[in-house]
Design a protein around this motif. Structure first.
Motif, PDB file in Angstrom:
ATOM      1  N   TRP A 265     -12.534  27.863  91.731  1.00 24.16           N
ATOM      2  CA  TRP A 265     -13.114  26.537  91.526  1.00 24.16           C
ATOM      3  C   TRP A 265     -12.033  25.459  91.529  1.00 24.16           C
ATOM      4  CZ3 TRP A 265     -17.797  24.623  91.892  1.00 24.16           C
ATOM      5  CH2 TRP A 265     -18.079  23.380  91.317  1.00 24.16           C
ATOM      6  N   GLN A 266     -10.874  25.755  90.951  1.00 24.69           N
ATOM      7  CA  GLN A 266      -9.793  24.777  90.871  1.00 24.69           C
ATOM      8  C   GLN A 266      -9.229  24.443  92.253  1.00 24.69           C
ATOM      9  OE1 GLN A 266      -9.919  27.538  88.933  1.00 24.69           O
ATOM     10  NE2 GLN A 266     -10.362  26.602  86.956  1.00 24.69           N
ATOM     11  N   ASP A 267      -9.374  25.350  93.204  1.00 29.11           N
ATOM     12  CA  ASP A 267      -8.857  25.125  94.548  1.00 29.11           C
ATOM     13  C   ASP A 267      -9.765  24.253  95.401  1.00 29.11           C
ATOM     14  OD1 ASP A 267      -6.712  26.739  93.896  1.00 29.11           O
ATOM     15  OD2 ASP A 267      -7.603  28.539  94.791  1.00 29.11           O
ATOM     16  N   LEU A 268     -10.983  24.015  94.959  1.00 26.64           N
ATOM     17  CA  LEU A 268     -11.932  23.223  95.742  1.00 26.64           C
ATOM     18  C   LEU A 268     -11.638  21.737  95.602  1.00 26.64           C
ATOM     19  CD1 LEU A 268     -15.303  25.008  94.855  1.00 26.64           C
ATOM     20  CD2 LEU A 268     -13.831  25.393  96.839  1.00 26.64           C
ATOM     21  N   SER A 269     -11.914  21.008  96.677  1.00 28.72           N
ATOM     22  CA  SER A 269     -11.787  19.549  96.621  1.00 28.72           C
ATOM     23  C   SER A 269     -12.970  18.986  95.841  1.00 28.72           C
ATOM     24  CB  SER A 269     -11.773  18.965  98.037  1.00 28.72           C
ATOM     25  OG  SER A 269     -13.055  19.122  98.637  1.00 28.72           O
ATOM     26  N   ASP A 270     -12.891  17.724  95.483  1.00 29.22           N
ATOM     27  CA  ASP A 270     -13.994  17.094  94.749  1.00 29.22           C
ATOM     28  C   ASP A 270     -15.283  17.136  95.571  1.00 29.22           C
ATOM     29  OD1 ASP A 270     -12.428  16.577  92.540  1.00 29.22           O
ATOM     30  OD2 ASP A 270     -11.937  14.520  93.154  1.00 29.22           O
ATOM     31  N   ARG A 271     -15.166  16.910  96.877  1.00 32.78           N
ATOM     32  CA  ARG A 271     -16.342  16.946  97.755  1.00 32.78           C
ATOM     33  C   ARG A 271     -16.944  18.357  97.787  1.00 32.78           C
ATOM     34  NH1 ARG A 271     -20.940  15.057  99.766  1.00 32.78           N
ATOM     35  NH2 ARG A 271     -21.291  15.694 101.903  1.00 32.78           N
TER      36      ARG A 271
ATOM     37  N   ASP B 230     -21.159  22.170  96.186  1.00 33.19           N
ATOM     38  CA  ASP B 230     -21.524  23.401  95.492  1.00 33.19           C
ATOM     39  C   ASP B 230     -22.551  23.128  94.398  1.00 33.19           C
ATOM     40  OD1 ASP B 230     -20.870  26.329  95.222  1.00 33.19           O
ATOM     41  OD2 ASP B 230     -20.518  25.647  93.164  1.00 33.19           O
ATOM     42  N   ARG B 231     -22.343  22.072  93.650  1.00 30.36           N
ATOM     43  CA  ARG B 231     -23.307  21.711  92.595  1.00 30.36           C
ATOM     44  C   ARG B 231     -24.660  21.353  93.206  1.00 30.36           C
ATOM     45  NH1 ARG B 231     -18.690  18.571  90.495  1.00 30.36           N
ATOM     46  NH2 ARG B 231     -17.752  19.817  88.840  1.00 30.36           N
ATOM     47  N   LYS B 232     -24.640  20.650  94.330  1.00 29.18           N
ATOM     48  CA  LYS B 232     -25.893  20.269  94.985  1.00 29.18           C
ATOM     49  C   LYS B 232     -26.639  21.481  95.520  1.00 29.18           C
ATOM     50  CE  LYS B 232     -24.870  15.515  96.305  1.00 29.18           C
ATOM     51  NZ  LYS B 232     -24.724  14.575  97.434  1.00 29.18           N
ATOM     52  N   ILE B 233     -25.902  22.487  95.987  1.00 27.54           N
ATOM     53  CA  ILE B 233     -26.556  23.720  96.434  1.00 27.54           C
ATOM     54  C   ILE B 233     -27.321  24.326  95.264  1.00 27.54           C
ATOM     55  CG2 ILE B 233     -26.184  26.095  97.226  1.00 27.54           C
ATOM     56  CD1 ILE B 233     -23.727  25.008  98.801  1.00 27.54           C
ATOM     57  N   GLU B 234     -26.679  24.375  94.104  1.00 26.59           N
ATOM     58  CA  GLU B 234     -27.305  24.938  92.904  1.00 26.59           C
ATOM     59  C   GLU B 234     -28.570  24.175  92.530  1.00 26.59           C
ATOM     60  OE1 GLU B 234     -27.928  27.418  89.713  1.00 26.59           O
ATOM     61  OE2 GLU B 234     -26.358  27.646  91.226  1.00 26.59           O
ATOM     62  N   LEU B 235     -28.523  22.866  92.661  1.00 27.13           N
ATOM     63  CA  LEU B 235     -29.636  22.022  92.232  1.00 27.13           C
ATOM     64  C   LEU B 235     -30.675  21.780  93.322  1.00 27.13           C
ATOM     65  CD1 LEU B 235     -27.559  19.366  90.247  1.00 27.13           C
ATOM     66  CD2 LEU B 235     -28.838  21.316  89.323  1.00 27.13           C
ATOM     67  N   SER B 236     -30.449  22.320  94.521  1.00 31.71           N
ATOM     68  CA  SER B 236     -31.343  22.024  95.650  1.00 31.71           C
ATOM     69  C   SER B 236     -32.746  22.586  95.468  1.00 31.71           C
ATOM     70  CB  SER B 236     -30.747  22.571  96.954  1.00 31.71           C
ATOM     71  OG  SER B 236     -30.786  23.987  96.971  1.00 31.71           O
ATOM     72  N   GLY B 237     -32.865  23.687  94.735  1.00 33.10           N
ATOM     73  CA  GLY B 237     -34.179  24.285  94.530  1.00 33.10           C
ATOM     74  C   GLY B 237     -34.653  25.101  95.717  1.00 33.10           C
ATOM     75  N   ILE B 238     -33.817  25.272  96.709  1.00 30.37           N
ATOM     76  CA  ILE B 238     -34.178  26.044  97.902  1.00 30.37           C
ATOM     77  C   ILE B 238     -33.867  27.513  97.647  1.00 30.37           C
ATOM     78  CG2 ILE B 238     -33.644  26.419 100.341  1.00 30.37           C
ATOM     79  CD1 ILE B 238     -32.994  23.416 100.514  1.00 30.37           C
TER      80      ILE B 238
END
Length: 97
Positions: A3-9, A14-22
């Motif tokens: 997680w620390q290696d990921l950029s802010d974008r 990643d958070r949006k994938i979790e919240l997408s509901g798909i």
């Protein structure tokens, strides 16, 4: 990739994938729906695909772990009932276990 290696974008995506509901799967259709839902660009497709695959593997591993835990609990309960039955039979024959 931690997680620390990921950029802010990437963290945002990643958070949006979790919240997408798909409901996630490995299909191209799912990937396209998720990308549209989270606002990912074509250049970010590889990242989104990787994160979906990671979520699917994680879900499968957790499911397997839950099944193993349930199997162990069931086995322990059978052992407990078996011990109780042998103690009962032993008492009937005058033994103390």
């Amino acid at each position: 990739m931690s997680w620390q290696d990921l950029s802010d974008r990437e963290k945002e995506l990643d958070r949006k994938i979790e919240l997408s509901g798909i409901k996630l799967d490995n299909s191209g259709n799912c990937l396209n729906r998720v990308m549209r839902c989270i606002g990912a660009s074509k250049a970010e497709e590889s990242f989104v695909k990787t994160r979906i695959a990671l979520r699917l593997r994680t879900s499968a591993l957790l499911s397997d772990a839950d099944k193993q835990i349930n199997d162990v609990e069931t086995m322990l309960e059978r052992f407990k009932k078996d011990d109780e039955e042998w103690e009962r039979r032993g008492r009937e024959l005058g033994f103390k276990f």
